[in-house]
Design an enzyme around this catalytic site. Structure first.
Site, short mmCIF file in Angstrom:
data_model
loop_
_atom_site.label_atom_id
_atom_site.label_comp_id
_atom_site.label_asym_id
_atom_site.label_seq_id
_atom_site.Cartn_x
_atom_site.Cartn_y
_atom_site.Cartn_z
N LYS A 196 0.84 -1.20 0.00
CA LYS A 196 0.00 0.00 0.00
C LYS A 196 0.88 1.25 0.00
CE LYS A 196 -3.51 2.34 2.73
NZ LYS A 196 -4.46 2.30 3.83
N GLU A 212 10.56 -4.62 4.46
CA GLU A 212 10.63 -6.03 4.07
C GLU A 212 10.33 -6.19 2.57
OE1 GLU A 212 8.98 -4.85 6.67
OE2 GLU A 212 9.04 -6.24 8.39
N GLY A 243 -4.81 -1.93 4.97
CA GLY A 243 -4.04 -3.07 4.47
C GLY A 243 -4.72 -4.40 4.76
N ARG A 244 -5.22 -4.56 5.99
CA ARG A 244 -5.81 -5.86 6.37
C ARG A 244 -7.21 -6.04 5.80
NH1 ARG A 244 -4.67 -2.49 10.45
NH2 ARG A 244 -6.32 -1.61 11.73
N GLU A 297 -4.80 -6.72 14.71
CA GLU A 297 -4.28 -5.40 14.35
C GLU A 297 -5.40 -4.35 14.44
OE1 GLU A 297 -0.70 -4.75 11.48
OE2 GLU A 297 -2.47 -4.27 10.30
N HIS A 348 -5.41 -33.27 17.44
CA HIS A 348 -4.29 -34.09 17.92
C HIS A 348 -3.15 -33.23 18.42
CE1 HIS A 348 -6.19 -37.75 16.41
NE2 HIS A 348 -6.67 -36.93 15.49
N LYS A 390 9.48 -0.71 14.24
CA LYS A 390 10.07 -0.37 12.94
C LYS A 390 11.16 0.69 13.13
CE LYS A 390 5.89 -0.88 10.09
NZ LYS A 390 4.91 -0.15 9.28
O1 F6P Z 1 3.25 -2.71 9.73
C1 F6P Z 1 1.92 -3.05 9.64
C2 F6P Z 1 1.39 -2.77 8.27
O2 F6P Z 1 1.27 -1.41 8.09
C3 F6P Z 1 0.07 -3.47 8.03
O3 F6P Z 1 -1.00 -2.78 8.53
C4 F6P Z 1 0.10 -3.63 6.56
O4 F6P Z 1 -0.84 -4.57 6.12
C5 F6P Z 1 1.52 -4.06 6.35
O5 F6P Z 1 2.26 -3.28 7.27
C6 F6P Z 1 2.06 -3.88 4.95
O6 F6P Z 1 1.99 -2.55 4.54
P1 F6P Z 1 2.18 -2.15 3.03
O7 F6P Z 1 1.08 -2.78 2.24
O8 F6P Z 1 2.11 -0.66 3.01
O9 F6P Z 1 3.52 -2.65 2.57
#
Ligand code: F6P
Length: 564
Positions: A229, A235, A290-291, A376, A407, A527
């Site tokens: 987003k 990452e 995002g979620r 979240e 199990h 972060k």
């Molecule tokens: O760090 C949490 C977050 O902001 C989530 O809410 C989001 O889904 C995820 O990181 C990834 O964010 P992006 O889509 O901006 O890379």
């Protein structure tokens, strides 16, 4: 849907001055909350065995239906009075008004001053919803059409790689909401996927993740979807750079990027900066959290796997649940019922966790997906106006598919010392009709909910001839609450319905708790610190460390061992 133009009600004002957050009531001081607390005291020793004995039709009375979902909530520790009191609480919290406010596009995400409009992502073409002067449904369908055209080209082989080969491996690089949803849905809808396409998901900054994804990949046949987003998530950008280097090392031509990389984002500037042509970018909007985003362009990998038609069926399923949530009375409103029953356990019975147990292997990623959606969203400890809450909010959400979980951890649910309410999700028909399996799976699902509810008394154990020394060990207290969600089959539409059900459950709980379910400031501190620590781990000189004594020592130890 008749929806109107909504102006931003509070842009530029201090949060505490805004009408929608100032003077917020403390829900736990209301008479409705107090009534529930008193009722909980009265109900403390009531067992599900008694509730079923008192009403021979409980198993068909305490059920509700929404779209294709049949929901049996009779094995919960609730009476008609409990439900009525909970519905009063929801009314006091202004649930109906807040549902309308969300669907209208008001800026209910107050701390980020944004609308919350994931419901617009599945509004049918032609629906009218203008927010901040923009026809959002038209925008949604414009992107869906571009996604569909692109997905068709990849699926048909019209869109090839740089060397003219068909793209058969789709690698989605994203994390959190840009990974969990598409991954969960791709696994869930595998029976609908084109078998010629392999879908791979890379999320972790741990290099092992991308190494595994690329190990047996042919660069000429690999398409990368960089989903973020913000397009700033460390990452994702790190993995995307590694993927780009890998591709260019193999194909030796910068021009290859245009054929092998597309982006999904709200941030065109950053996408262009990364080197992806914005003509190959599929956008979405700041009003999609995002979620809550995998039914937006974030679902491009899903669409390529299952095809645009199935993707649209999934959106129709989401929409069916949206309509149910928006229009059904609270008493029959399935997301509301599940939310209120969750509040009953969390706030009035001291329960800390909630398990989701799908009896369907294709839903293996569903609990992980729900973890982000729920934890979240509702992992908050201040109300919308910033006041600390004096009651519990979101539970720990977890789960695994049955029968595997039986199990592993079910022992604790059956005989441990804490109550673990659980949602069991089952289907009448399997995707793969293999003799004996599905009926046995369903028998297990039903057996578990029966055993959890009714248990086995010491008398019943003794009647089996069990030695007295073992009676206590073999006794099951029962009274463990479960909800059973049953659908005919796991189709794209049913998956959409299930996800929307949980989205609206989480929303309802957030409204009652008076919190903002749509921000996630809690992820920020880690972060910031990681950005500070990263150069300290790799510096060639001995950096001055200003952390606590534990973190300082761990950094030094890691540096020493990395160098040796
Ligand atoms: O760090 C949490 C977050 O902001 C989530 O809410 C989001 O889904 C995820 O990181 C990834 O964010 P992006 O889509 O901006 O890379």
């Amino acid at each position: 849907m008749a929806l109107s133009v909504v102006e931003d009600p509070g842009a530029g004002t201090d949060l505490r001055e805004r009408d929608d957050v100032s003077g917020q009531q403390d829900i736990s001081t209301t008479s409705q909350w107090q009534a529930l607390a008193a009722h909980a005291e009265q109900q403390r020793d009531v067992h599900l065995r008694e509730l079923f004995a008192a009403d021979g039709d409980r198993g068909t009375n305490l059920v509700a239906e929404a779209a294709d979902l049949y929901v049996d909530y009779s094995k919960n520790r609730v009476t008609d009075e409990t439900l009525a009191l909970l519905q009063d609480l929801a009314r006091t919290a202004g649930l109906s008004e807040r549902i309308e406010a969300m669907f209208r596009g008001e800026h209910i995400n107050t701390t980020e001053d944004r609308a919350v409009l994931h419901t617009a992502l599945r509004a049918p073409r032609g629906t009218n919803l203008v927010v901040d002067g923009q026809d959002v449904v038209a925008d949604v369908h414009e992107v869906l059409d571009r996604m569909s055209a692109f997905a068709e080209k990849v699926r048909s082989g019209e869109w090839t790689g740089h060397t003219g080969k068909r793209l058969t491996r789709i690698v989605n690089i994203g994390i959190g909401g840009s990974d969990l949803g598409p991954k969960m849905a791709t696994v869930a809808l595998q029976p609908y996927a084109d078998p010629a396409i392999t879908s791979v998901f890379v999320s972790n900054v741990d290099g092992d993740d991308i190494a595994r994804a690329l190990a047996d990949a042919d660069p000429e046949e690999t398409l990368f979807i960089i989903a973020s987003k913000t397009f700033t998530t460390i990452e994702t950008i790190t993995n995307a750079r590694t993927a780009r280097t890998w591709l260019l090392e193999a194909l030796g031509d910068e021009a290859a990027v245009a054929k092998h990389f597309v982006a999904v984002s709200t941030n065109d500037e950053r996408v262009a900066e990364f080197g992806i042509d914005t003509a190959n970018m599929f956008g979405f909007w700041d009003w999609v959290g995002g979620r809550y985003s995998y039914d937006s362009a974030v679902g491009l990998s899903v669409m390529i796997a299952i095809g645009p038609e199935h993707f649209r069926e999934m959106l129709a399923g989401f929409h069916a649940m949206d309509e149910h949530f928006r229009t059904a009375p609270l008493e029959q409103n399935v997301p509301v019922l599940l939310a209120l029953i969750g509040i009953w356990y969390r706030n009035f019975q001291g329960v800390a966790t909630h398990a989701v147990l799908p009896y369907n292997q294709y839903l293996s990623r569903f609990p992980a997906y729900l973890q982000q959606l729920d934890m979240e969203s509702n992992g908050k400890s201040v109300t919308r106006d910033g006041t600390p809450v004096d009651y519990q909010t979101g539970p720990v959400v977890w789960g695994e598919p049955g029968t595997n979980g039986q199990h592993a951890f079910y022992q604790l649910i059956h005989q441990g010392t804490q109550t673990v309410p659980a949602d069991f999700i089952g289907f009448v028909h399997p995707a793969d009709e293999i003799p004996h399996h599905h009926d046995l799976l369903t028998a297990n699902l039903l057996a578990q909910t029966e055993a959890l509810a009714f248990g086995k008394t010491a008398e019943e154990v003794r009647a089996d001839g069990v030695a007295e020394g073992l009676v206590a060990h073999k006794t099951f207290a029962g009274n463990s609450p479960t909800t059973l969600i049953m659908a005919p089959r796991l189709t794209p539409s049913v998956l959409g319905q299930l996800v929307a059900l949980y989205e609206h459950k989480v929303f309802t709980q957030g409204v009652v708790w008076g919190i903002n379910s749509f921000d996630q400031w809690g992820v920020e501190l880690g972060k910031v610190l990681a950005n500070q620590i990263a150069p300290e781990l790799t510096a060639t000189d001995e950096p001055e460390l200003g952390h606590d004594s534990s973190t300082n020592a761990l950094i030094r130890r890691y540096r020493e061992q990395r160098r040796s």
